[in-house]
Write a protein that holds these residues in place. Sequence first.
Motif, PDB file in Angstrom:
ATOM      1  N   LEU A  62       5.332 -69.272 -17.739  1.00  0.00           N
ATOM      2  CA  LEU A  62       6.705 -69.774 -17.780  1.00  0.00           C
ATOM      3  C   LEU A  62       7.533 -69.052 -18.834  1.00  0.00           C
ATOM      4  O   LEU A  62       8.714 -68.765 -18.622  1.00  0.00           O
ATOM      5  N   ALA A  63       6.920 -68.751 -19.980  1.00  0.00           N
ATOM      6  CA  ALA A  63       7.646 -68.041 -21.034  1.00  0.00           C
ATOM      7  C   ALA A  63       7.951 -66.603 -20.636  1.00  0.00           C
ATOM      8  O   ALA A  63       9.033 -66.078 -20.950  1.00  0.00           O
ATOM      9  N   LEU A 112       9.479 -64.276 -31.281  1.00  0.00           N
ATOM     10  CA  LEU A 112       8.855 -65.276 -32.141  1.00  0.00           C
ATOM     11  C   LEU A 112       9.049 -66.678 -31.568  1.00  0.00           C
ATOM     12  O   LEU A 112       8.143 -67.521 -31.637  1.00  0.00           O
ATOM     13  N   CYS A 113      10.209 -66.926 -30.984  1.00  0.00           N
ATOM     14  CA  CYS A 113      10.450 -68.221 -30.338  1.00  0.00           C
ATOM     15  C   CYS A 113       9.518 -68.404 -29.140  1.00  0.00           C
ATOM     16  O   CYS A 113       8.962 -69.490 -28.923  1.00  0.00           O
ATOM     17  N   LYS A 114       9.347 -67.351 -28.345  1.00  0.00           N
ATOM     18  CA  LYS A 114       8.437 -67.433 -27.202  1.00  0.00           C
ATOM     19  C   LYS A 114       7.002 -67.660 -27.667  1.00  0.00           C
ATOM     20  O   LYS A 114       6.261 -68.461 -27.072  1.00  0.00           O
ATOM     21  N   LEU A 115       6.611 -66.943 -28.720  1.00  0.00           N
ATOM     22  CA  LEU A 115       5.256 -67.100 -29.246  1.00  0.00           C
ATOM     23  C   LEU A 115       5.034 -68.519 -29.750  1.00  0.00           C
ATOM     24  O   LEU A 115       3.983 -69.130 -29.499  1.00  0.00           O
ATOM     25  N   HIS A 116       6.021 -69.055 -30.461  1.00  0.00           N
ATOM     26  CA  HIS A 116       5.915 -70.428 -30.955  1.00  0.00           C
ATOM     27  C   HIS A 116       5.824 -71.418 -29.800  1.00  0.00           C
ATOM     28  O   HIS A 116       5.029 -72.371 -29.830  1.00  0.00           O
ATOM     29  N   SER A 176      14.242 -70.314 -23.582  1.00  0.00           N
ATOM     30  CA  SER A 176      13.348 -70.528 -24.728  1.00  0.00           C
ATOM     31  C   SER A 176      14.025 -70.201 -26.060  1.00  0.00           C
ATOM     32  O   SER A 176      13.471 -70.508 -27.113  1.00  0.00           O
ATOM     33  N   HIS A 177      15.199 -69.578 -26.003  1.00  0.00           N
ATOM     34  CA  HIS A 177      15.944 -69.269 -27.224  1.00  0.00           C
ATOM     35  C   HIS A 177      17.406 -69.033 -26.855  1.00  0.00           C
ATOM     36  O   HIS A 177      17.736 -68.871 -25.676  1.00  0.00           O
ATOM     37  N   GLU A 178      18.253 -69.004 -27.862  1.00  0.00           N
ATOM     38  CA  GLU A 178      19.667 -68.758 -27.625  1.00  0.00           C
ATOM     39  C   GLU A 178      20.250 -67.986 -28.798  1.00  0.00           C
ATOM     40  O   GLU A 178      19.947 -68.285 -29.960  1.00  0.00           O
ATOM     41  N   TYR A 179      21.079 -66.997 -28.469  1.00  0.00           N
ATOM     42  CA  TYR A 179      21.750 -66.198 -29.484  1.00  0.00           C
ATOM     43  C   TYR A 179      23.001 -66.939 -29.952  1.00  0.00           C
ATOM     44  O   TYR A 179      23.807 -67.393 -29.131  1.00  0.00           O
ATOM     45  N   CYS A 196      15.529 -71.310 -31.535  1.00  0.00           N
ATOM     46  CA  CYS A 196      14.493 -71.641 -30.560  1.00  0.00           C
ATOM     47  C   CYS A 196      14.859 -72.912 -29.806  1.00  0.00           C
ATOM     48  O   CYS A 196      15.329 -73.886 -30.399  1.00  0.00           O
ATOM     49  N   THR A 197      14.651 -72.904 -28.508  1.00  0.00           N
ATOM     50  CA  THR A 197      14.837 -74.074 -27.656  1.00  0.00           C
ATOM     51  C   THR A 197      13.594 -74.253 -26.794  1.00  0.00           C
ATOM     52  O   THR A 197      12.703 -73.393 -26.783  1.00  0.00           O
ATOM     53  N   THR A 198      13.550 -75.354 -26.048  1.00  0.00           N
ATOM     54  CA  THR A 198      12.405 -75.626 -25.182  1.00  0.00           C
ATOM     55  C   THR A 198      12.874 -75.724 -23.740  1.00  0.00           C
ATOM     56  O   THR A 198      13.696 -76.594 -23.419  1.00  0.00           O
TER      57      THR A 198
END
Length: 337
Positions: free
Chosen positions: A173-174, A103-107, A193-196, A214-216
């Motif tokens: 890139l994603a 979901l973070c990648k999709l966003h 793109s995200h972190e646990y 979510c991160t960028t």
Amino acid sequence: SKKKLSLMHPMFNGLDIATLILIVVGLIGGLLCLAYLLRFHTRADKSSLLLLLLRDFDSPWLVRAALCVLFIVWLLGHFVRLPSLRAGHGPLRSLALSSQANLCKLHLVCSLGLVEPSTLLIILFLVQTSLESPSPSSSASSSRSLSTRSVTSRVLPRVGLSCLPVFTLHLVLALLGHRKTFVDLFPLYFTRSHEYVLVGTDDKDEDKAQVVLCTTPLFNVLASACFSAFFVAYFAFLSSRLVRGVINRKLRLRFCTMALLILTLVPLHVIFLGIPVRMDPTLTAFEMLMFLRFLALLFCLVAAITVLVIMPVADATAVCYFFEKRDEAWQSVVIKE
């Protein structure tokens, strides 16, 4: 290693509540704006002489409607990345970690690669359309028909084609961002793109659970910065031409205000996006910068929609009302005589 996050911090909850309120208000405003635009288009599609003259003004209605729709989609997309929705009893808490990561990648791809570029390009093309005027030798009906066809058939396909390279770049890139062969070449913040993280108020909390924030990635920030630099440069060029060609002082002030806001807020949006790439997403400062990034683009889009959609429709509606009242007055005079 997993990081610990306490979403009970009042700043986290306060920022998320403020963001949710702005999203709800923005959604209501976007839907009302879309309804207002469609109502005017329905009225301008009638066959009276006055409304026939206004049809050419109404020609980019579909492009304006697309701007309102993209604004609504952008607000809904920003809803996905809010941290509080992924912890506790949030609606996204029930999703598996892999689903939250996807979901973070999709966003990331949809927001930076599709929705935001499409919105900015539509603003650009609406400003460019304002510089063009129909041929004075053509009749009102033929001018309206040609203008409607040219504006709609030209702008929307161009927006789609222009966004295709940007979308493809962010998508690649994603997809490559978490491949080991790609990650080993660059520091983590280039591709993350995200972190646990771990949610809990302290280390002894039995209800502690993993969530995804979510991160960028820096690569995506750089791609977004390049697109924004092109947009700002071309928008400044079109704005200078339009300001020189506007005679009405009120219209010039209106457009200068919008141009100043856009030329200021779009670079700020990229700056607030790029500063936290190396920051821990569990920090309050990270979420504060994300909130400022949201505010910058929100005010930018609100200014653009107000000047390019709402105010022109309001002006045209006022003209219709004036001439209708004048015709009614003339008719009453003729009946009395």
